[in-house]
Design a protein around this motif. Sequence first.
Motif, PDB file in Angstrom:
ATOM      1  N   VAL A 346       0.931  -1.216  -0.102  1.00  0.00           N
ATOM      2  CA  VAL A 346      -0.377   0.172   0.299  1.00  0.00           C
ATOM      3  C   VAL A 346       1.043   0.972   0.365  1.00  0.00           C
ATOM      4  O   VAL A 346       0.422   2.039  -0.971  1.00  0.00           O
ATOM      5  N   GLY A 347       2.088   0.632   0.850  1.00  0.00           N
ATOM      6  CA  GLY A 347       2.781   2.736   0.276  1.00  0.00           C
ATOM      7  C   GLY A 347       3.429   3.140  -0.752  1.00  0.00           C
ATOM      8  O   GLY A 347       3.617   3.550  -1.403  1.00  0.00           O
ATOM      9  N   ILE A 348       3.574   1.727  -1.491  1.00  0.00           N
ATOM     10  CA  ILE A 348       4.527   2.131  -2.741  1.00  0.00           C
ATOM     11  C   ILE A 348       3.608   2.099  -3.700  1.00  0.00           C
ATOM     12  O   ILE A 348       3.402   3.210  -4.325  1.00  0.00           O
ATOM     13  N   LYS A 349       1.669   1.938  -3.430  1.00  0.00           N
ATOM     14  CA  LYS A 349       1.001   2.226  -4.333  1.00  0.00           C
ATOM     15  C   LYS A 349       0.624   3.604  -4.157  1.00  0.00           C
ATOM     16  O   LYS A 349       0.083   4.120  -4.652  1.00  0.00           O
ATOM     17  N   ALA A 350       0.432   4.544  -2.624  1.00  0.00           N
ATOM     18  CA  ALA A 350       0.375   5.381  -2.166  1.00  0.00           C
ATOM     19  C   ALA A 350       1.643   6.379  -2.935  1.00  0.00           C
ATOM     20  O   ALA A 350       1.008   7.412  -3.629  1.00  0.00           O
ATOM     21  N   ALA A 436      -6.379  11.157  -0.005  1.00  0.00           N
ATOM     22  CA  ALA A 436      -6.738  10.795   0.915  1.00  0.00           C
ATOM     23  C   ALA A 436      -8.061   9.294   0.949  1.00  0.00           C
ATOM     24  O   ALA A 436      -7.656   8.186   1.763  1.00  0.00           O
ATOM     25  N   GLU A 437      -9.079   9.383   0.367  1.00  0.00           N
ATOM     26  CA  GLU A 437      -9.491   8.701   0.281  1.00  0.00           C
ATOM     27  C   GLU A 437      -9.298   6.941  -0.214  1.00  0.00           C
ATOM     28  O   GLU A 437      -9.578   6.057   0.497  1.00  0.00           O
ATOM     29  N   THR A 438      -8.461   7.331  -1.256  1.00  0.00           N
ATOM     30  CA  THR A 438      -8.566   5.842  -1.885  1.00  0.00           C
ATOM     31  C   THR A 438      -7.055   5.497  -1.152  1.00  0.00           C
ATOM     32  O   THR A 438      -7.119   4.285  -1.303  1.00  0.00           O
ATOM     33  N   VAL A 439      -6.276   5.923  -0.952  1.00  0.00           N
ATOM     34  CA  VAL A 439      -4.567   5.097   0.413  1.00  0.00           C
ATOM     35  C   VAL A 439      -5.704   4.621   1.735  1.00  0.00           C
ATOM     36  O   VAL A 439      -5.235   3.802   1.821  1.00  0.00           O
ATOM     37  N   TYR A 440      -6.893   5.262   1.962  1.00  0.00           N
ATOM     38  CA  TYR A 440      -7.464   4.975   3.022  1.00  0.00           C
ATOM     39  C   TYR A 440      -8.273   3.451   3.076  1.00  0.00           C
ATOM     40  O   TYR A 440      -7.890   2.756   3.666  1.00  0.00           O
ATOM     41  N   PHE A 441      -8.826   3.437   1.432  1.00  0.00           N
ATOM     42  CA  PHE A 441      -9.658   2.131   1.518  1.00  0.00           C
ATOM     43  C   PHE A 441      -8.572   1.227   1.443  1.00  0.00           C
ATOM     44  O   PHE A 441      -8.620   0.467   1.288  1.00  0.00           O
ATOM     45  N   LEU A 442      -7.567   1.548   0.340  1.00  0.00           N
ATOM     46  CA  LEU A 442      -6.483   0.594   0.346  1.00  0.00           C
ATOM     47  C   LEU A 442      -5.449  -0.189   1.724  1.00  0.00           C
ATOM     48  O   LEU A 442      -5.528  -1.354   1.958  1.00  0.00           O
TER      49      LEU A 442
END
Length: 506
Positions: A346-350, A436-442
Amino acid sequence: MQATIGVGLHCEGVANQWSPYCKEELMSGGEELSFEELRAERYNQNKQKEIEEKMRHLVEQKEQLSQELEKKRLLLLKKSQEVSDSNPPPAAAPFKILDESQCGSEESAGISEPSSNEVPDDVFLCPGEKGLCVKVQLPPRPGESRQRTQLTGQPGPTSEDIRTEQDSDPGAVCQKTVSKPKKELSPIQETSMEAGSLTSLGELSAVDPCDLEVHRQLLKLCDITSSQDLHSEQRPLPAVEEDSLLDLGGDIFFIHTRYLDRGSFSIFKGFKATAENECFYMKVDSCSVPWDFHLFNRLKKDSPSADRIPQISCFLFVDGCITIYTPPADHLFTDLADSNPDELCVGIKAISLLQLVLQLHSCSLLHAGLQPSILASCHRGLQDWLFPVDWSSSLDLVLQKDLTSVQQLLSAQTYISLGLLQPTDPPYTVDLVGVAETVYFLLTNDKMIPVKDGRGWTVEQYSGDGPCDIFTRTWRRFFRSLLNAGIGSSTSVLSELKDELSSLYL
């Protein structure tokens, strides 16, 4: 002797026992709720009351604004009537309703500048049940009386919706009211700006900057038709279904699955039958305006990593278009929503998402609709590049220079109503909330719930201030930075977060 279970109950020879359940609920025969469940229920009730209070406050503000505008309208109307009463005009000539083709040009209307003792032209705006009511006061020509025209139509009429022109009869005014899709800035707004009328945010129903006709007109300013990747097909949009073959431009596409369906468009995945292992994303759109094609090419043209960005082609049909994304050589496509929930992944995707939005904003593009379902990953080994497969809500701020605040964006209205964004915030802030919404979902596989404390906005799961590891502290700063950007530079916020996550996860 068996002890009775309860909170604070004592039995001789038996140690105190504590129950996690509410005694009153158990005794009344109701549903068994633990204290944690009751606390969560009270929290949800308080949040609901807070939202209702905000909505009530917004309604009161709107009503107060409407009353103020009505008072000003009546005051100006009273002054106008006093002037008219002091100099009684002759009988007004009747109005004529004429066809547009019979109306003269605005230059031949012969409207003269008002003298110092005349009431200047005013446009009065007042909210009505069926739309906005516009009263236009025309200055009299020598020897002629002042005539008033009242037109009532739907909010946000186009430049063809309201016209007042003079016919060959000196006292006649040609009027026409037509219902057509919005194309340009409402003439009500144009006239009110020119006349110095009082307007306010939200009082006028402005043209949607993502409207189909707006996009069509904007693309006339761009030379996209000369692109070799834009193909015109003089036939109806073909049927596209799962497990089928589609011939486009000499290439055979095997449609494997329908990835997303939004009514006006669908997104499919598959691979080219004419090229070994070459996958693709395909957007089939009922709109015949290649807006996605234009914005994606803008991004690719201004990107320093253009070699990692997928190729795009577009096929225009008489009633729709098909946009196809194919990866560069040796790259693969994966869905962002299907990525590994592991925090490192998730960190890499963020980081990739921050890089995408940073690049968008650097070249004056605004996506305004970020969410995992419309984001795909193009990668080769550890190299990863995210890209959107839908640009329906997106804006080109080079072409749309009049967009200066989030108040003008439909996708920001929910955030504004919650108080998360202010109406005067820069338009770029809507993408920061989308990140923020996208990363929170991930991270959580759940919808983001914003909460506010003494230091501003954050998200529910990362709202605590207690001791934690370096990863949790990083995510706390991550969400606070995105949700409290205000009028600051979006590129600065994105760059700082990208550097911080890179030092932790790369």
